[in-house]
Enzyme design. Structure first.
Site, mmCIF file in Angstrom:
data_model
loop_
_atom_site.group_PDB
_atom_site.id
_atom_site.type_symbol
_atom_site.label_atom_id
_atom_site.label_comp_id
_atom_site.label_asym_id
_atom_site.label_seq_id
_atom_site.Cartn_x
_atom_site.Cartn_y
_atom_site.Cartn_z
ATOM 1 N N ASP A 103 -9.197 -6.494 -3.978
ATOM 2 C CA ASP A 103 -8.873 -5.276 -3.230
ATOM 3 C C ASP A 103 -9.975 -4.239 -3.456
ATOM 4 O O ASP A 103 -10.206 -3.801 -4.575
ATOM 5 C CB ASP A 103 -7.534 -4.718 -3.718
ATOM 6 C CG ASP A 103 -6.981 -3.610 -2.827
ATOM 7 O OD1 ASP A 103 -7.780 -2.961 -2.115
ATOM 8 O OD2 ASP A 103 -5.760 -3.400 -2.841
ATOM 9 N N SER A 118 0.844 -1.210 0.000
ATOM 10 C CA SER A 118 0.000 0.000 0.000
ATOM 11 C C SER A 118 0.877 1.257 0.000
ATOM 12 O O SER A 118 1.649 1.466 -0.929
ATOM 13 C CB SER A 118 -0.947 -0.042 1.208
ATOM 14 O OG SER A 118 -1.956 0.936 1.099
ATOM 15 N N HIS A 122 -7.121 -6.141 0.136
ATOM 16 C CA HIS A 122 -6.063 -5.148 0.302
ATOM 17 C C HIS A 122 -5.028 -5.561 1.345
ATOM 18 O O HIS A 122 -3.829 -5.420 1.125
ATOM 19 C CB HIS A 122 -6.669 -3.795 0.682
ATOM 20 C CG HIS A 122 -5.660 -2.689 0.724
ATOM 21 N ND1 HIS A 122 -5.035 -2.209 -0.410
ATOM 22 C CD2 HIS A 122 -5.145 -1.975 1.765
ATOM 23 C CE1 HIS A 122 -4.203 -1.243 -0.081
ATOM 24 N NE2 HIS A 122 -4.239 -1.088 1.227
#
Length: 341
Positions: A267, A191, A297
């Site tokens: 995600d 991320s 995610h």
């Protein structure tokens, strides 16, 4: 906010405090309008809103306090039976970074890759310990876990410039140690951490200090994420209005090191197409994308084939005779059939 009663301060309820501040602000604008006219009042309002938007962006992006107590409690590797050393890394701007060095047995540590683990925008490095356990036991690598400035026990306040400075300080620190192979440093970022990794890999100096880079469920840029999470009209906002930009889609073209893109196709925060875009734009001749149908995610790492896919990539990077990695195929390159080791 509080009011005095007989010399004793009495706290106002939060709702009344907000109401009082709102009323005061409205009255101030009415008075300003009365004395200076509508044009100056609207100009002032626009300026204040712009400044508020600019400086509140850090609060929207960085969440070192989530979950609760993340700044005062950092789970340690020992809780997962991982050997570790607690270290502090000093950055050029005098910030102290809290980190864990999780090393393979002494002799083995000098012959295996070393992961530098950059986590996402919330919590601290201790919340990623299960994934680190997998890297240690399945991939048999060393791992340097680090908390950005303002996260966990690290000092300072998070910012884009600060996090990128932190990443370089961490790499410099690794080069002061003699218990690892400096030619096998692997940057790993999930991320927000992926954006940090891409910036370092694109650096003409620091990109030469690493063997390869791995990014997982990361985004193309913060302005692009604003379009996804706020409103499509956010694309009309000039990039100069974004305090944090993390322009990965532009930087990735400057990367020459081997790159692995790990994408969870389930995600629901970062659109998987952003990972595909980064892969397509990556300037490296040795790149691969690893996609998992059920990966979300934060839990793509639990999918079958995750660690074996990384191991295959690392083996290719370690082999000097391996041909450049494949270009993206016409259809999604899903490796779900590979079983985890």
């Amino acid at each position: 906010m509080s009011q005095e009663f007989g010399g004793v301060p009495i706290a106002l309820p939060r709702s009344r405090s907000v109401y009082a501040v709102s009323v005061a602000g409205v009255l101030a604008f009415i008075l300003f309008y009365y004395y200076y006219g509508s044009i100056l009042t609207l100009s002032l309002l626009f300026t204040l809103l712009s400044l508020g938007f600019y400086y509140l962006q850090d609060m929207l992006l960085y969440h070192p306090d989530l979950p609760a107590n993340s700044r005062i409690y950092v789970p340690i590797p020992k809780m997962h039976n991982l050997p570790h050393e607690t270290i502090n890394i000093r950055t050029p701007d005098k910030v102290t970074l809290h980190a864990f060095w999780v090393s393979q047995p002494k002799e083995r540590s000098k012959a295996v890759p070393t992961f530098v683990y950059f986590h996402g925008n919330a919590g601290n490095m201790g919340h990623r310990m299960q994934n680190v356990w997998g890297i240690f036991n399945h991939l048999h690598c060393n791992i340097l876990m680090v908390d950005y400035r303002g996260y966990g026990f690290s000092t300072g306040v998070p910012s884009e410039k600060g996090l990128l400075t932190d990443a370089r300080a961490v790499i410099d620190y690794l080069y002061t140690r003699n218990d690892l192979d400096h030619t096998q440093i692997v940057l790993f970022g999930r991320s927000l951490g992926g954006a940090v990794v891409i910036d370092v890999a694109a650096d003409t100096v620091y990109g030469q200090k690493i063997m390869c880079a791995i990014v997982e469920n990361t985004f193309t840029s913060i302005p692009d994420m604003a379009v996804e999470l706020v409103h499509p009209s956010a694309n009309l906002i000039p990039k100069c209005c974004f305090k944090n930009k993390y322009l990965s889609s532009w930087k990735i073209g400057k990367c020459a090191v081997p790159f692995l893109f790990i994408s969870g196709l389930a995600d629901n925060l970062v659109p998987p197409r952003m990972m595909r875009t980064l892969y397509m734009k990556c300037g490296s001749e040795r790149k691969r994308i690893l996609e998992f149908i059920g990966g979300a995610h934060n839990d793509t790492w639990i999918m079958d084939g995750y660690y074996s896919g990384i191991q295959q990539f690392l083996s290719e990077c370690q082999s000097v005779t391996t041909a450049p990695l494949e270009k993206p195929p016409e259809k999604s390159n899903v490796w779900h059939e590979i079983q985890d080791v």
